[in-house]
Structure formats: structure tokens, C-alpha cells
Design a protein around this motif. Structure first.
Motif, mmCIF file in Angstrom:
data_model
loop_
_atom_site.group_PDB
_atom_site.id
_atom_site.type_symbol
_atom_site.label_atom_id
_atom_site.label_comp_id
_atom_site.label_asym_id
_atom_site.label_seq_id
_atom_site.Cartn_x
_atom_site.Cartn_y
_atom_site.Cartn_z
ATOM 1 N N ILE A 31 -11.211 -5.411 25.924
ATOM 2 C CA ILE A 31 -9.815 -5.454 26.371
ATOM 3 C C ILE A 31 -9.110 -4.144 26.048
ATOM 4 N N GLY A 32 -9.392 -3.607 24.876
ATOM 5 C CA GLY A 32 -8.733 -2.371 24.462
ATOM 6 C C GLY A 32 -8.996 -1.215 25.391
ATOM 7 N N GLN A 33 -10.182 -1.163 25.987
ATOM 8 C CA GLN A 33 -10.532 -0.055 26.870
ATOM 9 C C GLN A 33 -9.645 -0.016 28.099
ATOM 10 N N PHE A 34 -9.520 -1.158 28.788
ATOM 11 C CA PHE A 34 -8.695 -1.106 30.001
ATOM 12 C C PHE A 34 -7.209 -1.258 29.693
ATOM 13 N N ALA A 35 -6.853 -1.822 28.539
ATOM 14 C CA ALA A 35 -5.436 -1.910 28.166
ATOM 15 C C ALA A 35 -4.842 -0.512 27.980
ATOM 16 N N LYS A 36 -5.621 0.379 27.387
ATOM 17 C CA LYS A 36 -5.156 1.749 27.201
ATOM 18 C C LYS A 36 -4.833 2.397 28.539
ATOM 19 N N GLU A 37 -5.702 2.178 29.509
ATOM 20 C CA GLU A 37 -5.491 2.780 30.827
ATOM 21 C C GLU A 37 -4.305 2.151 31.555
ATOM 22 N N ILE A 38 -4.184 0.836 31.466
ATOM 23 C CA ILE A 38 -3.042 0.169 32.093
ATOM 24 C C ILE A 38 -1.742 0.695 31.495
ATOM 25 N N ALA A 39 -1.721 0.853 30.171
ATOM 26 C CA ALA A 39 -0.525 1.359 29.502
ATOM 27 C C ALA A 39 -0.187 2.770 29.973
ATOM 28 N N GLU A 40 -1.191 3.606 30.169
ATOM 29 C CA GLU A 40 -0.958 4.976 30.640
ATOM 30 C C GLU A 40 -0.384 4.976 32.047
ATOM 31 N N VAL A 41 -0.932 4.118 32.909
ATOM 32 C CA VAL A 41 -0.427 4.032 34.284
ATOM 33 C C VAL A 41 1.014 3.525 34.283
ATOM 34 N N ALA A 42 1.296 2.516 33.471
ATOM 35 C CA ALA A 42 2.660 1.984 33.388
ATOM 36 C C ALA A 42 3.638 3.038 32.879
ATOM 37 N N SER A 43 3.195 3.848 31.916
ATOM 38 C CA SER A 43 4.080 4.873 31.354
ATOM 39 C C SER A 43 4.401 5.968 32.359
ATOM 40 N N SER A 44 3.590 6.076 33.422
ATOM 41 C CA SER A 44 3.854 7.094 34.456
ATOM 42 C C SER A 44 4.925 6.646 35.439
ATOM 43 N N GLY A 45 5.380 5.405 35.298
ATOM 44 C CA GLY A 45 6.449 4.907 36.160
ATOM 45 C C GLY A 45 5.996 3.910 37.210
ATOM 46 N N ILE A 46 4.695 3.652 37.301
ATOM 47 C CA ILE A 46 4.184 2.666 38.245
ATOM 48 C C ILE A 46 4.403 1.273 37.665
ATOM 49 N N GLN A 47 5.009 0.407 38.428
ATOM 50 C CA GLN A 47 5.282 -0.949 37.962
ATOM 51 C C GLN A 47 4.047 -1.823 38.171
ATOM 52 N N ILE A 48 3.707 -2.619 37.163
ATOM 53 C CA ILE A 48 2.458 -3.383 37.178
ATOM 54 C C ILE A 48 2.705 -4.846 36.841
ATOM 55 N N ALA A 49 2.133 -5.713 37.672
ATOM 56 C CA ALA A 49 2.001 -7.129 37.334
ATOM 57 C C ALA A 49 0.514 -7.417 37.221
ATOM 58 N N LEU A 50 0.157 -8.295 36.309
ATOM 59 C CA LEU A 50 -1.239 -8.655 36.082
ATOM 60 C C LEU A 50 -1.448 -10.142 36.356
ATOM 61 N N VAL A 51 -2.576 -10.455 36.970
ATOM 62 C CA VAL A 51 -3.051 -11.829 37.041
ATOM 63 C C VAL A 51 -4.474 -11.813 36.505
ATOM 64 N N ILE A 52 -4.766 -12.694 35.555
ATOM 65 C CA ILE A 52 -6.057 -12.696 34.877
ATOM 66 C C ILE A 52 -6.726 -14.056 35.061
ATOM 67 N N GLY A 53 -8.012 -14.022 35.370
ATOM 68 C CA GLY A 53 -8.773 -15.254 35.493
ATOM 69 C C GLY A 53 -9.079 -15.861 34.134
ATOM 70 N N GLY A 54 -9.773 -16.997 34.152
ATOM 71 C CA GLY A 54 -10.100 -17.675 32.892
ATOM 72 C C GLY A 54 -11.569 -18.013 32.753
ATOM 73 N N GLY A 55 -12.404 -17.420 33.629
ATOM 74 C CA GLY A 55 -13.811 -17.787 33.673
ATOM 75 C C GLY A 55 -14.608 -17.462 32.432
ATOM 76 N N ASN A 56 -14.090 -16.589 31.585
ATOM 77 C CA ASN A 56 -14.772 -16.298 30.327
ATOM 78 C C ASN A 56 -14.626 -17.431 29.316
ATOM 79 N N ILE A 57 -13.695 -18.346 29.596
ATOM 80 C CA ILE A 57 -13.456 -19.471 28.683
ATOM 81 C C ILE A 57 -13.793 -20.803 29.346
ATOM 82 N N PHE A 58 -13.305 -21.001 30.571
ATOM 83 C CA PHE A 58 -13.518 -22.292 31.228
ATOM 84 C C PHE A 58 -13.330 -22.139 32.732
ATOM 85 N N ARG A 59 -14.199 -22.764 33.510
ATOM 86 C CA ARG A 59 -14.082 -22.781 34.971
ATOM 87 C C ARG A 59 -13.931 -24.219 35.458
ATOM 88 N N GLY A 60 -12.796 -24.506 36.063
ATOM 89 C CA GLY A 60 -12.546 -25.849 36.554
ATOM 90 C C GLY A 60 -13.528 -26.279 37.629
#
Length: 239
Positions: A31-60
Motif C-alpha cells: 500500500i505504501g508504494q502506490f500511496a506515495k505516488e497517489i499523494a504526489e499526484v494529488a499534491s500537483s493539483g489533480i483531484q482524485i477519488a478512489l474506489v477500492i475492491g475487497g477481493g483480498n479479504i472477501f468476495r461475495g
């Protein structure tokens, strides 16, 4: 200084991306690897919304196939996405990124309710909005939730960050002669079942002319490159 092609994006992450090299669960290093990059992109002024799946924990859907009630399994999957959202929030804030988790299920002690106008206000203030619990309804995937939230929040594109570098005519892990598309139409994506996102998400994007950019999450700098319009994957767009 680079000029961003997209000013507001919806980034769709699979739950598996949070598991790193594990088969399931949450790996903070991954998580830390891509969080750093997302934070850098956000700091450049690009607005970001995230949607995250849950398949690493449970799949309905997987649980349903084994006999569990589908709606019950889907609600459990929504709870898994909330856990993932909180993990990503923690990683982003460790990188100095202001965030809000907004959930389609009532979870007042840990997250705000998803309210469209409030989410837009957060994004205008430069906060990364992490949309959890899918649409809040069973029988809808987080792909569908990503398309819905992208349209509601007036995003310029959906960024589908995945483990491969685009959309192929067949599985590149199984076929050496698989060919990557630079662009592909919504209709071809549906007709050939290319597996970009589920059919509901593709249809929503098609009906509203919302491009979907598919690229490799694990190559450093790709989120920034995609935001600046570099051809690093596949664009799903008009027929």
C-alpha cells in the motif's frame, strides 16, 4: 512543468493490489508504494477519488457460488472494502495527503456517509476522497461503483490500475502472441468480453462518454504519466 491532461480522476484499485505478494490480506509495504505516488499526484493539483475492491479479504460472488446467499455475501464484501479504505487512508496520510473516507453503508464511527455534494467539496479542497462499500447495494460490483462515482463526481476519466499494462485480445499470461490494444471501443470491449470492467460499468461509461484508462499499477510513476496523458496502457473510449 508538466501539464495534466486530466484535472479530476477516479482511480479504481483492486483489493488484490493491497495484498502485495500475499494471497490475501493487507500488506502495508504494498500500500505504501502506490500511496506515495497517489499523494504526489494529488499534491500537483489533480483531484482524485478512489474506489477500492475487497477481493483480498472477501468476495461475495465466490461465496455465493459455494452456497452463501448472494446479497449476504455482497454486504460482507462491502465491509471488506471499508477495511481496505481505512488502510489506504492511513498510508496516504503518512505521505502528507489529506483524505476522507466516505462510505455507502452507515459507518459513522470510522467514516463519513457518502454524500455527493460533500464529496465534491472535499475534492475542491484538495482532499483525496476514498469511496468505500461500493454502491451500497448487493449485486453491484466495485467496478460499477467506480463508474457511478466517476460520473457523480464529474471525473474526466476512470483510471483502472491493474497488474498488466493494458487490455489484450487474449490473456497475455497464457498466450505469447497476445496483442495489446492502444485504444479499444466500449462496444468491442463488451462484445469480446475483454474483462476490463464488468458490463454494467462499461455500459455506464459508454452512455456518458467517459474514458477508461487501463495501465500497470506496479510500474513506478504510471499514475502520474496517465494523468498527464502519456500512452502507457489502453484507452477504452467511443465506438
Amino acid at each position: 512543468m508538466e501539464t495534466a491532461r486530466y484535472s479530476r480522476i477516479l482511480l479504481k484499485l483492486s483489493g488484490e493490489a493491497l495484498a502485495g505478494n500475499q494471497q490475501f490480506g493487507i500488506q502495508p509495504e504494498a500500500i505504501g508504494q502506490f500511496a506515495k505516488e497517489i499523494a504526489e499526484v494529488a499534491s500537483s493539483g489533480i483531484q482524485i477519488a478512489l474506489v477500492i475492491g475487497g477481493g483480498n479479504i472477501f468476495r461475495g460472488m465466490a461465496a455465493s457460488a459455494k452456497g452463501m446467499d448472494r446479497a449476504q455475501g455482497d454486504y460482507m464484501g462491502m465491509l471488506a472494502t471499508i477495511m481496505n479504505a481505512l488502510a489506504v487512508q492511513d498510508a496516504l496520510e503518512k505521505n502528507g495527503c489529506d483524505t476522507r473516507v466516505m462510505t455507502a453503508l452507515s459507518m459513522a464511527d470510522v467514516a463519513e456517509p457518502y454524500i455527493r455534494r460533500r464529496a465534491l467539496r472535499h475534492m475542491d479542497k484538495g482532499r483525496v476522497v476514498i469511496c468505500a462499500a461500493g454502491t451500497g447495494n448487493p449485486y453491484f460490483t466495485t467496478d460499477s461503483a467506480a463508474a457511478l462515482r466517476a460520473l457523480e463526481l464529474k471525473c474526466d476519466a476512470i483510471f483502472k490500475a491493474t497488474k498488466v499494462d493494458g487490455v489484450y485480445d487474449k490473456d497475455p499470461a497464457k498466450f505469447d502472441d497476445a496483442v495489446r490494444y492502444e485504444t479499444v471501443s466500449y462496444m468491442e470491449t463488451l462484445e469480446k468480453r475483454l474483462g476490463v470492467m464488468d458490463s454494467t460499468a462499461i455500459s455506464m461509461a459508454r452512455d456518458n462518454d467517459l474514458p477508461i484508462i487501463v495501465f500497470n499499477l506496479h510500474k513506478e510513476g504510471n499514475i502520474r504519466r496517465a494523468a498527464h496523458g502519456e500512452n502507457i496502457g489502453t484507452t477504452v473510449q467511443g465506438d
